[in-house]
Design a protein around this motif. Structure first.
Motif, short mmCIF file in Angstrom:
data_model
loop_
_atom_site.label_atom_id
_atom_site.label_comp_id
_atom_site.label_asym_id
_atom_site.label_seq_id
_atom_site.Cartn_x
_atom_site.Cartn_y
_atom_site.Cartn_z
N SER A 162 57.73 17.76 -2.87
CA SER A 162 57.61 18.98 -2.62
C SER A 162 55.93 19.86 -2.57
O SER A 162 55.65 19.03 -2.47
CB SER A 162 57.54 19.55 -3.80
N ASN A 163 56.26 20.71 -0.79
CA ASN A 163 55.65 20.78 -0.39
C ASN A 163 54.35 21.94 -1.77
O ASN A 163 53.07 21.29 -1.49
CB ASN A 163 55.78 22.01 0.85
N PRO A 164 54.91 22.24 -2.28
CA PRO A 164 54.04 23.18 -3.18
C PRO A 164 53.39 22.06 -4.02
O PRO A 164 51.92 22.65 -4.48
CB PRO A 164 54.92 23.63 -4.12
N GLU A 165 53.63 20.87 -4.42
CA GLU A 165 52.62 20.45 -5.27
C GLU A 165 51.34 19.94 -4.70
O GLU A 165 50.46 19.91 -4.27
CB GLU A 165 53.60 19.01 -5.78
N ASN A 180 53.42 25.10 4.08
CA ASN A 180 54.49 26.21 3.89
C ASN A 180 54.97 26.21 2.59
O ASN A 180 56.02 25.72 2.07
CB ASN A 180 55.76 26.05 5.04
N ARG A 183 50.55 21.54 -1.55
CA ARG A 183 49.39 22.49 -1.27
C ARG A 183 48.60 21.62 -2.56
O ARG A 183 47.42 22.77 -2.14
CB ARG A 183 50.04 23.15 -1.25
N ARG A 184 48.67 22.10 -3.77
CA ARG A 184 48.28 22.42 -4.15
C ARG A 184 46.91 21.36 -4.35
O ARG A 184 46.13 21.31 -4.84
CB ARG A 184 49.15 21.83 -6.47
N ARG A 228 47.71 21.88 5.14
CA ARG A 228 48.05 22.72 3.93
C ARG A 228 48.78 24.40 4.72
O ARG A 228 49.58 24.64 4.33
CB ARG A 228 46.93 23.64 3.77
N ASN A 229 48.32 25.24 5.66
CA ASN A 229 49.34 26.09 6.04
C ASN A 229 50.07 25.36 6.81
O ASN A 229 51.69 26.22 6.41
CB ASN A 229 48.28 27.05 7.25
#
Length: 117
Positions: free
Chosen positions: A59-62, A117, A64-65, A113-114
């Motif tokens: 997942s992208n949120p992970e 998304n 990104r974290r 990172r940006n």
């Protein structure tokens, strides 16, 4: 055959930067071996380590974290560079060179990172 993260320019640059910082820190006084030398080396290693660990996540949120952790580690390296300069372990030329490299790597990681998304 290669891992996904090995193709990332930010990981490649972080790996190169880590080796440069490690070599530079070997010239710090022996009294700093468990303090500033250890801290700057752990921080600079964490940059590439977190990029690789985060890239495994689906997942992208992970991801990104984990990139956020890498960015924070790079901020630690910059602070250690300031400490080294203030303590006269490195001269201004070396400081400015690594500071610029840090700045460029930071911008690359933030931009990457940006885009996740």
């Amino acid at each position: 055959m290669s891992f996904k993260f090995e193709k990332l320019i930010i990981w490649q640059n972080a790996m190169d930067f880590g080796e440069k910082i490690n070599t530079m820190s070997q010239n710090f006084p022996k009294s700093e071996i468990y303090n500033l030398t250890s801290q700057i080396n752990r921080s600079v290693d964490s940059i590439a380590l977190n990029i690789s660990e985060g890239s495994i996540e689906q997942s992208n949120p992970e991801f990104r974290r984990f990139l956020g952790y890498s960015i924070r580690s790079l901020a630690e390296v910059v602070t250690c560079l300031h400490k080294a300069k203030r303590r006269n372990y490195i001269d201004i030329t070396i400081f400015e060179s690594y500071y610029l490299e840090s700045y460029n790597l930071m911008n690359m990681m933030i931009a990457f990172r940006n885009k996740l998304n």
